[in-house]
Design a protein around this motif. Structure first.
Motif, mmCIF file in Angstrom:
data_model
loop_
_atom_site.group_PDB
_atom_site.id
_atom_site.type_symbol
_atom_site.label_atom_id
_atom_site.label_comp_id
_atom_site.label_asym_id
_atom_site.label_seq_id
_atom_site.Cartn_x
_atom_site.Cartn_y
_atom_site.Cartn_z
ATOM 1 N N CYS A 1 -13.957 8.290 -11.300
ATOM 2 C CA CYS A 1 -13.267 7.760 -10.126
ATOM 3 C C CYS A 1 -11.842 8.252 -10.222
ATOM 4 O O CYS A 1 -11.031 7.734 -10.994
ATOM 5 C CB CYS A 1 -13.328 6.230 -10.107
ATOM 6 S SG CYS A 1 -14.991 5.652 -9.819
ATOM 7 N N ALA B 1 -15.295 10.507 -7.476
ATOM 8 C CA ALA B 1 -14.689 9.917 -6.274
ATOM 9 C C ALA B 1 -13.264 10.425 -6.089
ATOM 10 O O ALA B 1 -12.493 10.487 -7.057
ATOM 11 C CB ALA B 1 -14.674 8.394 -6.372
ATOM 12 N N VAL B 2 -12.951 10.802 -4.868
ATOM 13 C CA VAL B 2 -11.594 11.221 -4.509
ATOM 14 C C VAL B 2 -11.218 10.523 -3.205
ATOM 15 O O VAL B 2 -12.075 9.936 -2.539
ATOM 16 C CB VAL B 2 -11.497 12.761 -4.314
ATOM 17 C CG1 VAL B 2 -11.729 13.506 -5.613
ATOM 18 C CG2 VAL B 2 -12.471 13.241 -3.241
ATOM 19 N N ARG B 3 -9.939 10.653 -2.855
ATOM 20 C CA ARG B 3 -9.500 10.065 -1.586
ATOM 21 C C ARG B 3 -9.718 11.062 -0.451
ATOM 22 O O ARG B 3 -10.120 10.714 0.638
ATOM 23 C CB ARG B 3 -8.014 9.716 -1.714
ATOM 24 C CG ARG B 3 -7.476 8.775 -0.696
ATOM 25 C CD ARG B 3 -6.110 8.272 -1.083
ATOM 26 N NE ARG B 3 -5.459 9.125 -2.066
ATOM 27 C CZ ARG B 3 -4.484 8.736 -2.863
ATOM 28 N NH1 ARG B 3 -4.047 7.503 -2.808
ATOM 29 N NH2 ARG B 3 -3.929 9.563 -3.724
ATOM 30 N N ASP B 4 -9.453 12.347 -0.755
ATOM 31 C CA ASP B 4 -9.440 13.368 0.290
ATOM 32 C C ASP B 4 -10.397 14.507 -0.101
ATOM 33 O O ASP B 4 -10.105 15.298 -1.001
ATOM 34 C CB ASP B 4 -7.991 13.879 0.419
ATOM 35 C CG ASP B 4 -7.855 14.999 1.429
ATOM 36 O OD1 ASP B 4 -8.880 15.391 2.036
ATOM 37 O OD2 ASP B 4 -6.724 15.481 1.617
ATOM 38 N N LEU B 5 -11.506 14.591 0.617
ATOM 39 C CA LEU B 5 -12.531 15.596 0.267
ATOM 40 C C LEU B 5 -12.050 17.029 0.516
ATOM 41 O O LEU B 5 -12.546 17.965 -0.092
ATOM 42 C CB LEU B 5 -13.799 15.353 1.102
ATOM 43 C CG LEU B 5 -14.591 14.087 0.784
ATOM 44 C CD1 LEU B 5 -15.711 13.889 1.823
ATOM 45 C CD2 LEU B 5 -15.186 14.139 -0.616
ATOM 46 N N THR C 1 -17.543 11.967 -3.542
ATOM 47 C CA THR C 1 -17.630 10.863 -2.592
ATOM 48 C C THR C 1 -16.224 10.332 -2.375
ATOM 49 O O THR C 1 -15.346 10.544 -3.215
ATOM 50 C CB THR C 1 -18.527 9.724 -3.131
ATOM 51 O OG1 THR C 1 -18.431 8.602 -2.247
ATOM 52 C CG2 THR C 1 -18.109 9.255 -4.518
ATOM 53 N N THR C 2 -16.020 9.650 -1.271
ATOM 54 C CA THR C 2 -14.728 8.972 -1.083
ATOM 55 C C THR C 2 -14.889 7.466 -1.350
ATOM 56 O O THR C 2 -13.992 6.689 -1.039
ATOM 57 C CB THR C 2 -14.205 9.164 0.365
ATOM 58 O OG1 THR C 2 -15.228 8.755 1.265
ATOM 59 C CG2 THR C 2 -13.801 10.602 0.609
ATOM 60 N N ASP C 3 -16.004 7.088 -1.937
ATOM 61 C CA ASP C 3 -16.271 5.656 -2.149
ATOM 62 C C ASP C 3 -16.465 5.356 -3.647
ATOM 63 O O ASP C 3 -17.603 5.357 -4.152
ATOM 64 C CB ASP C 3 -17.533 5.280 -1.350
ATOM 65 C CG ASP C 3 -17.872 3.809 -1.499
ATOM 66 O OD1 ASP C 3 -17.049 3.059 -2.068
ATOM 67 O OD2 ASP C 3 -18.975 3.418 -1.066
#
Ligand code: NAP
Ligand code: HSE
Length: 442
Positions: free
Chosen positions: A11, A45-49, A63-65
């Protein structure tokens, strides 16, 4: 029998996350040989794909989740490398409550919510490992929890923030401005996303609180730690330090005082003798001097921030967690579930009146008759005894002067009161700057 695969969810894929990924995958064969199992980064997980990354990964992993990783029953180890104390806390608690191992580098989270996190681990059957949260690549948590297990820790002194040490070192060696160096520290991946956490001493305090917990079993509330960052340190202070064989270091102190009855935790820029073990630790390096009643003094030095140093510590935890998952073992394999002194919460915290030190004070004053006498009188009224005083003209017109004062040993309370009184004088032109002159146990 088929070889076991341990699935890891990252994450966060920023400075630390990308470092962990590239070293884990780059040394996968070596780790397989060590563990007899494969460590696979299965989700990220990242904030900005769309963000460009230094390290390439298949988009199918992303994923952003982050919560979906915490809730994914396929994931064995969740690495929380996002930072912050909001979503990071929710994800950590969810993963621990479902019995996962959480590896975190997030000192802010542990400082503010450590008790809750460890309780969730104990109740949910999960584990939390956090070597990277203090002093980057230095395995100081392992040292305290394992190598020094038999010791009572009378004093711990630490340079715990790589960014601040990097800034102070380059201000000293190259006379560069604070702003210029901070920009580079950010580019090098040393600084926090919000750099005020570094330069205001907050990050070092988070780490000091974690060390105090490990050493003494008490979560010291952040608000009870006396903290000063490095933003007020000027080239004049650095010149004074150099002329007097000192270095300026941001020092965290975790001290048992009054025959071990009280616990003192603080973070201050400090004049450190160049002859002392922490006095020559420069750049992004951190150092921790630990005094144990059995071992005496041990000192740990190494890179305290940055991609690779931090990845080294995170991966050490991942490997420990993997061994636990592969071979099993008792809960006590993870000593922090059984915090050292069980009476920790009853240890009283020291007050500023309990602490005594020598101090350095810099004042900017009007250069006119009577000012020196006025300042001496304020210090005397607070029972602060002057050890030395020198004056330097400021600018060319001699209307202002900088005063550099050192005191004899005085209480922290007395020096704080004196600083407030001095600031209120009409002849004092800016907030006085004050720092302790370190007197460290060796
Ligand atoms: P960073 O470069 O800012 O990376 C943070 C990562 O988390 C980014 O990949 C970001 O996604 C992701 N992220 C943030 N919020 C998210 C959200 N709401 N949902 C999904 N992903 C989210 O930070 P860092 O330097 O790697 O630090 C990470 C942690 O390690 C922090 O707790 C820090 O204090 C700690 N730490 C850092 C160092 C160091 O030297 N840098 C050393 C020790 C410990 P995007 O990339 O899409 O923005
Ligand atoms: N910003 C932190 C530092 C990262 O400079 O020390 C390591 O915790």
């Amino acid at each position: 029998m088929s070889e076991k695969t341990i699935k890891i969810g990252l994450c966060g894929f920023g400075i630390v996350g990308q470092g962990v990924y590239s070293h884990l995958t780059g040394k996968q064969a070596f780790l397989r040989e060590q563990l007899g199992a494969t460590l696979e980064v299965a989700r990220i997980a990242v904030r900005d794909l769309q963000k460009p990354r230094d390290v390439a990964v298949s988009s199918s992993l992303l994923t952003t989740d982050p919560m979906s990783i915490a809730e994914d029953s396929e994931i064995d180890i969740l690495c929380e490398l996002m930072g912050g104390t909001g979503l990071a806390l929710d994800v950590t608690l969810a993963a621990l409550r479902s019995g996962k191992v959480v590896v975190t580098a997030n000192k802010a989270l542990l400082c503010d919510h450590g008790a809750e996190v460890f309780t969730a681990a104990a109740e949910g059957g999960g584990h939390v490992l956090f070597e990277a949260s203090v002093a980057g690549g230095i395995p100081v948590i392992k040292a305290i929890n394992e190598g020094l297990i038999i010791n009572d820790f009378t004093s711990i002194y630490g340079i715990l923030n790589g960014t601040c040490n990097y800034i102070l070192t380059r201000m000293t060696n190259e006379g560069l401005s604070y702003e210029e160096i901070l920009k580079e520290a950010k580019e090098l991946g040393y600084a926090e996303a919000d750099e005020s956490l570094d330069v205001d001493g907050i990050d070092a305090t988070h780490k000091a609180v974690i060390l105090a917990y490990l050493a003494h079993g008490r979560w010291v509330p952040f608000k009870d730690v006396l903290v000063q960052g490095i933003t007020a340190v000027k080239q004049d202070d650095i010149a004074f330090a150099q002329e007097n064989e000192y270095a300026i270091k941001l020092i965290a102190v975790i001290d048992r005082i009054h025959s071990n009855e009280k616990l003192y935790v603080s973070v201050f820029p400090t004049l450190v003798s160049k002859g002392y073990s922490l006095g020559n630790v420069d750049g992004v390096f951190n150092a921790i001097s630990i005094h144990g009643d059995v071992v005496g003094q041990t000192v740990y030095v190494g890179p305290g921030a940055g991609r690779d140093a931090t990845a080294s510590a995170v991966i050490a935890d991942i490997v420990d967690a993997a061994k636990h998952l592969i071979y099993g073992g008792s809960e006590r394999r993870f000593p922090f579930l059984d915090p050292a002194p069980s009476n920790g919460e009853t240890i009283e915290l020291a007050e500023p009146s309990d602490i005594h030190s020598r101090y350095y004070v810099r004042l900017l004053v009007m250069d006119q008759p009577g000012v020196m006498a006025e300042i001496a009188s304020v210090l005397a009224s607070r029972e602060v005894s002057l050890a030395s005083i020198s004056q330097k003209e400021v600018g060319g017109n001699a209307t202002k002067a900088s005063l550099f004062i050192t005191t004899h040993k005085t209480s922290e309370q007395a020096i704080f009161d004196a600083m407030n009184d001095l600031e209120a004088l009409a002849s004092v032109e800016e907030k006085p700057f004050c720092m302790p002159i370190g007197a460290f146990k060796e």
